[in-house]
Enzyme design. Structure first.
Site, short mmCIF file in Angstrom:
data_model
loop_
_atom_site.label_atom_id
_atom_site.label_comp_id
_atom_site.label_asym_id
_atom_site.label_seq_id
_atom_site.Cartn_x
_atom_site.Cartn_y
_atom_site.Cartn_z
N GLU D 289 58.27 34.38 4.59
CA GLU D 289 57.21 33.72 5.34
C GLU D 289 57.62 33.54 6.80
O GLU D 289 58.78 33.72 7.16
CB GLU D 289 56.85 32.37 4.72
CG GLU D 289 58.01 31.39 4.67
CD GLU D 289 57.58 30.05 4.07
OE1 GLU D 289 56.45 29.61 4.32
OE2 GLU D 289 58.40 29.43 3.36
N ARG D 293 57.23 26.94 13.78
CA ARG D 293 57.67 25.68 14.39
C ARG D 293 59.16 25.79 14.70
O ARG D 293 59.80 26.76 14.31
CB ARG D 293 57.47 24.54 13.39
CG ARG D 293 58.17 24.85 12.07
CD ARG D 293 58.13 23.69 11.08
NE ARG D 293 58.22 24.13 9.71
CZ ARG D 293 59.30 24.50 9.05
NH1 ARG D 293 60.47 24.50 9.66
NH2 ARG D 293 59.28 24.91 7.80
#
Lengths: 454, 175, 175, 454
Positions: D289, D293
């Site tokens: 994935e 952030r």
């Protein structure tokens, strides 16, 4: 007796904290030999034990070899780390400890003697094939033209029996030399009772570059790059960096090879620094001296190469592997150290002491603070003015200068005057940003700033 | 409180607190600060002891926690030396003066092994009376009383290692 | 406590506290600070206020210096909210209860510009009386008094930004 | 309005401290959006201003987009940094801020959406030519042998409408598959009202390796090497390091090239991480994935490469040059981060809260501590258990492991149970020292230790 070796820390301030941290890193027990003024200091609290060796003035405590040796015996110390300054380069304490079978964290006493005297250090350098400054004694003050040509201009006339800067004259051409040599001889007779003179090449725009060495005591050396310490005020280093900026590969290799040769000749043991003068107006590189101790500015080297030099010193003194890597001549990072002194840069760097009422350090990647001070600490009047070292690392020199600038801006030290405004000024100066300023740079630049403010 | 408490006020307070159940107490009125502790842990936070504002007006003379709690396993005797305020405010008649070690070393009460001690408790001494010897790295240094009076007790044993400033003996200078 | 306590007040307080079950006590009135502890945990320095053991028995309700000195130039109004002890020990008759903001936002005393305020000081309210609106990101939330009583004062002006827990008004619940 | 931009810090704990430090570094003014529980926290004291946004529970404060946006408006913020967790990957806050003309320190909302869903993230990866795990839907549960061969063994049968680990079976050979597939279909009908099944390759001994990227928002990427985060307990990372040890040049290049391709496809803006599964039993590398952030473990990358990723995030969000260098694929240092959690490793990692009565950090070169805790801090029960990150840098991995071991030994945290004993155990374990353990390693090893103690 436990199997945890005791390290006696025979120093104070930030370097005492640093040695205590290194002792903890290698699993040893740090014991602090402290003056009365320092017996409740942060370093005292960080140590496993404190032994009060004498009164507050250094000459009644930290400078007394017998008192430190006695503390080492009382502590059951396996080794004594003298830090820098104080007794760190004195054979006296080293020899007292040897008699007691306690290891000295430093070179052998004969090494301390060999490099402790300017004349003998120069001879060691010559023996090692290291370039030294051209110098020659004057036989006849009325017949000096040939000697002057031999040395080159500008040059200094020095009274051999002078010292502390007295009896020195700067000469820029043969006419001056012919005129001034007889005068200098007469004055030397009057001032020092001896008219013997010496000619030495003068480098008015040279840099101070030094090489970090670590010897295994058998002649082998680790070389951990170089440092530039040219931001100086009256021979006091203010800012240091690693690597020295803008050195040609050839010069760097000369510095490193020379240092390696000195380690070999001296069979140097442990951490040391070989200081050089690197001229910016000629290709000359001149040996200055060997500092037979850990230096104030060692963190820039540690951060640049990712090593722990003080732990390595302790390990070697305890007869263990110092666990140091072989590294290349140029580190993979650029590091700058700013010495934060309790001095007022706007009042001729006058030292001050007192209570630190508020203290905030910058945080973030690449920032290291070596210090003893903390909020509420009463900075004592007895010792030197170094409060803290602010060390900043980045991927290259431009980034390091920017990071250092931000770090200085984000320090708050209330209660004392510090050299922080000086650092902010230097870090923003185009000459410093360009890199490679000579040691003569800071004095007039700071004076000019002062005048521009009034 | 417009006016500062008088000395008698302070003494009264201490007497009252002494009869109380409090292990420690701290009273501050303007510039006057009183801190008392019945045990050796005290109530100073470790950080503050020995630093700004940590000059107690009255202290019972034990180690502050900063010292006591942090020096590790080796016990030290450092009863308030180098704290001028404490000796200045100590009632001399209660605790007596001390004779402190003028240097680090090993303290001997006798001129040589097997010989009689220089002085015994109860004995009167003058300022220049030798009360012992401190050896530092094979050098023997005679230690004189420094004040006239009657030695009431020795605080270290023969051949004990002593630090600079460590009290060696108590002396009653009023006797 | 408008005036400073007298010395006798302090002594009385200590005596009273000694008979109490409190392990520790801290009393500060203006410049006068009294701290007592029956155990060996002791007291906190100003830095640690709001942390371990920093539940003061009595406090005057202002921010501690540690907090007040550190929040920078922007003034904050945070008079003791989220400190249950302070409201518990506040004499209700003196200061009155407060109605606190249940959310961050902009406080309005009127349903729309130019309209009359929901309530005025001196007016009696029930628990479900709307005293204002807090707007948060364009969402209007009616604010009710939460308790019955007489609104004695508004502590924020119309259209002031308020934080969560900030007192909006004082209310006399005994009236 | 002053010309100093205000950064609203919409987080707490160590990452709030970290963002505040980065704001100070770039000369911005940090304002903290805090819950009531954190309004007097160390981060609150470090900020220029604190705005209380809600009650202590995170779902009444840190997880409320409107409340954070309102605080940003009240603060006059130029940008909002969400840290990690909480609202950091939610388009909601990002979009509220866009409406107010306040910059979001993170990728665009459409990027957050594109990578926030497993299915769409997988499609993005496929579009970018990044290797994804083999998977196929089952049409007929009685006819699965060919599908099984297509995927390879071991494999997982997953109910498409299952979730949270339910409806998953491990299959190691064709016979098992033939037997279990019809059963799984029947059970899926019963449990989820839908019998649709999916086959996926299972990697039982794979490592977690991730790549740190930083996009300029126009498709260009900086790649800051890789991290190994394979010391995990129940998918929670415990120890991270940079670079990932023992990666072949080919694998490393595949990871880095894949990450760069993803940045390009997404026109990714700011700091992000691309997570991969790197098998130890085959040559397979599988995209997992994108974490859109800054991550908990970003400091190992910062220390390894000498960069400030959080400052770079802020600069980019403010429309300035992020001041990042181009670096090689392998950093010139080895860095290890240990997450010190308020959990008892000897009691099934149960979290605990309470007062930190004593706190001592190790000091010395290469040691960085990212934390909010300090002596006297009351560790609150409302939030996650991360107390501090202990980051250690050295010149190579062996030295970093040794330094990390010494550093862990020299931490004192009294008052709470912490994961420090677990770190000491892992750092001394020959498998960890050798490097390259899979994510399945820690669980059984820690269980075995527990049993050996009883």
């Amino acid at each position: 007796m436990s199997d945890v070796p005791v390290i006696l820390v025979a120093n104070r301030g930030e370097i005492a904290m640093r040695i205590i941290a290194a002792a903890r890193r290698i699993g040893a027990s740090p014991v602090l030999a402290a003056s009365v003024a320092d017996k409740d200091s942060p370093a005292a609290r960080a140590a496993d034990r404190v032994i009060v060796i004498g009164a507050s003035p250094a000459n009644q405590s930290y400078l007394k070899p017998e008192q430190v040796a006695q503390a080492a015996v009382m502590a059951g110390a396996a080794a004594v780390h003298p830090g820098y300054g104080f007794l760190s380069e004195q054979p006296a304490l080293c020899e007292l400890l040897e008699e007691e079978g306690i290891a000295w964290v430093g070179p052998r006493p004969e090494t301390l003697r060999a490099v402790g005297d300017k004349g003998s250090a120069r001879q060691v350098a010559i023996d090692a094939g290291v370039p030294v400054g051209a110098g020659v004694e004057i036989d006849d003050p009325t017949n000096v033209v040939a000697l002057g040509e031999q040395i080159g201009y500008p040059l200094l006339i020095k009274a051999i029996h002078g010292g502390g800067g007295r009896g020195i004259r700067l000469v820029t051409n043969p006419e001056e030399l012919v005129e001034l040599a007889p005068q200098a001889a007469a004055e030397a007779v009057a001032a020092f009772g001896n008219g013997a003179l010496y000619l030495e090449r003068y480098y008015g725009r040279a840099r101070h570059v030094e090489v970090q060495v670590f010897g295994d005591g058998e002649g082998n050396a680790w070389i951990f790059g170089d440092r530039d310490c040219s931001v100086q005020r009256r021979h006091q280093k203010l800012i240091e960096e690693c690597p020295a900026p803008g050195l040609s590969e050839k010069r760097r290799q000369l510095l490193h090879d020379s240092s390696r040769a000195l380690v070999k000749v001296l069979r140097y043991r442990g951490a040391g620094t070989v200081e050089f003068l690197v001229d910016t107006e000629s290709e000359d590189v001149i040996f200055l001296e060997v500092n037979a101790r850990i230096q104030v500015e060692h963190p820039v080297t540690e951060e640049a190469f990712g090593v722990d030099l003080v732990a390595a010193q302790l390990l070697l003194a305890l007869g263990r592997d110092p666990q140091l890597p072989d590294v290349g001549p140029v580190p993979p990072a650029a590091v700058i150290e700013m010495r934060i002194n309790a001095e007022d840069p706007n009042a001729d760097f006058q030292p001050n002491s007192g209570d630190i009422t508020r203290l905030v350090w910058p945080k973030g990647p690449g920032i290291r603070i070596d210090t003893q001070i903390e909020e509420g600490y009463r900075f004592p009047p007895f010792y030197d003015s170094l409060m803290a070292k602010l060390i900043v690392r980045a991927h290259n020199r431009d980034a390091a200068v920017a990071a250092a600038t931000a770090a200085v801006r984000n320090v708050t030290i209330d209660g004392l005057k510090t050299t922080l405004p000086m650092h902010a000024y230097v870090l923003a100066h185009p000459d410093f940003i360009a890199g490679g300023i000579p040691t003569s740079w800071f004095g007039p630049v700071w004076e000019a700033r002062k005048e521009s403010l009034t | 409180m417009g006016e500062q408490p008088s000395w008698q006020d302070v003494l009264d307070l201490i007497a009252q607190l002494n009869e109380s159940d409090y292990e420690s107490a701290s009273v501050q009125v303007g510039d006057v600060s009183i801190r008392l502790s019945k045990n050796d842990v005290g109530f100073d936070t470790p950080e503050s002891a020995g630093r700004v504002g940590a000059q107690p007006l009255i202290e019972t003379g034990f180690d502050t926690p900063a010292t006591a709690g942090r020096v590790g396993a080796q016990p030290r005797i450092e009863t308030g030396f180098d704290t001028p305020t404490s000796s200045a405010t100590q009632p001399a008649t209660a605790l007596g003066d001390t004779i402190d070690a003028p240097m680090i070393g090993v303290f001997y009460r006798r001129p040589s092994p097997g010989a009689a001690p220089f002085v015994e408790p109860g004995q009167r001494v003058e300022a220049d009376t030798t009360i012992g010897i401190i050896e530092i790295m094979k050098l023997m240094n005679p230690i004189v009383a420094g004040k006239a009076g009657v030695i009431t007790d020795f605080l270290v044993s023969d051949a004990d290692a002593v630090e600079f400033g460590q009290p060696l003996a108590t002396i009653n200078t009023s006797a």
